[in-house]
Design a protein around this motif. Structure first.
Motif, PDB file in Angstrom:
ATOM      1  N   LEU A 113      93.743 -27.785 -30.275  1.00 52.32           N
ATOM      2  CA  LEU A 113      93.970 -26.355 -30.429  1.00 52.32           C
ATOM      3  C   LEU A 113      95.088 -26.159 -31.441  1.00 52.32           C
ATOM      4  CD1 LEU A 113      93.977 -25.305 -26.654  1.00 52.32           C
ATOM      5  CD2 LEU A 113      92.062 -25.176 -28.254  1.00 52.32           C
ATOM      6  N   ALA A 114      94.891 -25.247 -32.381  1.00 52.80           N
ATOM      7  CA  ALA A 114      95.874 -25.077 -33.461  1.00 52.80           C
ATOM      8  C   ALA A 114      96.146 -23.602 -33.715  1.00 52.80           C
ATOM      9  CB  ALA A 114      95.366 -25.743 -34.742  1.00 52.80           C
ATOM     10  N   TRP A 151     101.588 -25.202 -35.651  1.00 55.25           N
ATOM     11  CA  TRP A 151     101.587 -26.208 -34.601  1.00 55.25           C
ATOM     12  C   TRP A 151     100.199 -26.352 -33.992  1.00 55.25           C
ATOM     13  CZ3 TRP A 151     101.351 -25.083 -29.091  1.00 55.25           C
ATOM     14  CH2 TRP A 151     101.223 -23.710 -28.808  1.00 55.25           C
ATOM     15  N   CYS A 152      99.983 -27.496 -33.383  1.00 53.90           N
ATOM     16  CA  CYS A 152      98.726 -27.705 -32.665  1.00 53.90           C
ATOM     17  C   CYS A 152      98.958 -28.607 -31.472  1.00 53.90           C
ATOM     18  CB  CYS A 152      97.646 -28.273 -33.580  1.00 53.90           C
ATOM     19  SG  CYS A 152      97.797 -30.025 -33.922  1.00 53.90           S
ATOM     20  N   CYS A 153      98.046 -28.536 -30.524  1.00 53.41           N
ATOM     21  CA  CYS A 153      98.071 -29.385 -29.323  1.00 53.41           C
ATOM     22  C   CYS A 153      96.844 -30.274 -29.338  1.00 53.41           C
ATOM     23  CB  CYS A 153      98.039 -28.539 -28.055  1.00 53.41           C
ATOM     24  SG  CYS A 153      99.417 -27.428 -27.849  1.00 53.41           S
ATOM     25  N   GLU A 191      92.838 -17.754 -20.860  1.00 53.77           N
ATOM     26  CA  GLU A 191      93.965 -16.825 -21.009  1.00 53.77           C
ATOM     27  C   GLU A 191      95.086 -17.458 -21.832  1.00 53.77           C
ATOM     28  OE1 GLU A 191      97.092 -14.217 -18.270  1.00 53.77           O
ATOM     29  OE2 GLU A 191      95.624 -15.530 -17.318  1.00 53.77           O
ATOM     30  N   MET A 192      95.338 -18.772 -21.603  1.00 51.75           N
ATOM     31  CA  MET A 192      96.355 -19.474 -22.392  1.00 51.75           C
ATOM     32  C   MET A 192      95.999 -19.457 -23.867  1.00 51.75           C
ATOM     33  SD  MET A 192      97.189 -23.525 -22.543  1.00 51.75           S
ATOM     34  CE  MET A 192      95.861 -23.683 -23.755  1.00 51.75           C
ATOM     35  N   ILE A 193      94.736 -19.734 -24.181  1.00 54.78           N
ATOM     36  CA  ILE A 193      94.298 -19.749 -25.577  1.00 54.78           C
ATOM     37  C   ILE A 193      94.417 -18.360 -26.186  1.00 54.78           C
ATOM     38  CG2 ILE A 193      92.294 -20.091 -27.073  1.00 54.78           C
ATOM     39  CD1 ILE A 193      91.410 -22.333 -25.214  1.00 54.78           C
TER      40      ILE A 193
END
Length: 245
Positions: A198-199, A130-132, A161-163
Motif C-alpha cells: 500500500l502506498a 511512504w508505503c507499507c 477504513e484504514m486504507i
C-alpha cells in the motif's frame, strides 16, 4: 530497487531456510523483510550471517520456546536505511529509506486494531512519500478469498477504513491471485490474498514504474511478494513506411 517481503512462518526447518536462500539468489533484492521468523535473538544473529547481508535489524521471537513472532530487515550497502523505531514488546520495526521514501514494517499483533491505528497515525504525522509492505492479515473484499467460511466482515471493514483514512493505494500484483493457502484437503481448501503493498499517492507519483510480483509458494504456506520500484518498461517503437512519389 527490489524489496522482498515474506511471512515465512518460521525458519526452524531446513526446507524453509533453503527456500529463503533460493529466493534471495533468484531475486537479488536490496532489502529483505521477514515476519514470523520464530527465531530468537541468538538464532537470528546466526542465520543472518549466512545470508550475505552486512546490514540488518531484527526483533527476536518470544513466547514458549520462542515460537511467537520475530522480524528481520536486511539491506545491502548501497541502500540508505535509518531504523527510526524498534520495539520488541510490540514486535515492531519502522525504517526510513533515503530522504523521502518511508517504509513501515511490523508483525501483526493479536490486537490488530492497534496495528491499523499505528498506520493511520504514521500517515497523519509524515509528509514524505511512504508505503507499507507485508502481511496485513486481511482481505479488501470477498474476491480475495476462496473457500471456507465467509471472511469476518468487521475485520475487512476495519482494513478498508484504514486504507480510506490514510488514502493509501493498493499497488496490485502480477502472479498467483492468493498469497496464503491452508494446505488442507479440497473440501477444506482455503486461499486468501493477505500480502500486499500500500502506498501514498505521492509515493506512486515518485515511483511510477513500480511492479509487485507474487512469487511461488515454497517452504511455507505463504507466498513472498517482491516490490520492484524501477521496473523496466518495453518501449514501443513505431514502424514507419515511406512511399516514393
Amino acid at each position: 530497487m527490489l524489496i522482498f517481503s515474506w511471512n515465512c512462518r518460521g525458519l526452524r526447518n531446513d526446507s524453509t531456510v533453503l527456500a529463503l536462500k533460493s529466493f534471495l539468489r533468484a531475486t537479488n533484492p536490496s532489502i529483505v523483510f521477514l515476519s514470523e521468523t520464530k527465531a530468537t535473538s541468538t538464532a537470528s544473529s546466526f542465520h543472518i550471517t549466512t545470508l550475505g547481508f552486512n546490514n540488518y535489524a531484527f526483533v527476536g521471537s518470544s513466547g514458549y520456546k520462542g515460537l511467537s513472532g520475530g522480524l528481520w530487515v536486511l539491506w545491502t550497502d548501497d541502500v540508505c536505511v535509518n531504523i527510526v523505531s524498534k520495539t520488541a514488546s510490540r514486535r515492531r520495526l519502522m525504517l526510513i529509506l533515503g530522504p523521502c521514501c518511508v517504509f513501515t514494517v511490523r508483525q501483526i499483533p493479536q490486537n490488530i486494531g492497534s496495528f491499523r491505528e499505528d498506520i493511520i497515525q504514521f500517515g497523519a504525522t509524515h509528509s514524505e512519500p511512504w508505503c507499507c509492505i507485508g502481511d496485513f492479515n486481511a482481505i479488501y473484499d470477498f474476491s480475495e478469498k476462496e473457500g471456507g467460511r465467509p471472511f469476518e466482515s468487521t475485520n475487512m471493514d476495519s482494513f478498508r477504513e484504514m486504507i480510506s483514512t490514510t488514502g493509501l493505494i493498493d499497488l496490485g500484483y502480477a502472479g498467483p491471485a492468493y498469497t496464503w493457502i491452508n494446505n488442507q484437503a479440497s473440501h477444506s481448501h482455503i486461499r486468501q490474498r493477505l500480502d500486499r503493498v500500500l502506498a501514498s499517492p505521492d509515493w506512486c507519483f515518485k515511483f511510477q514504474h513500480t511492479a509487485v510480483n507474487h512469487l511461488p509458494r515454497l517452504g511455507s504456506d505463504q507466498s513472498p511478494i517482491l516490490l520492484n520500484t524501477m521496473r523496466i518498461l518495453q518501449r514501443y517503437i513505431p514502424s514507419f513506411k515511406f512511399e516514393a512519389h
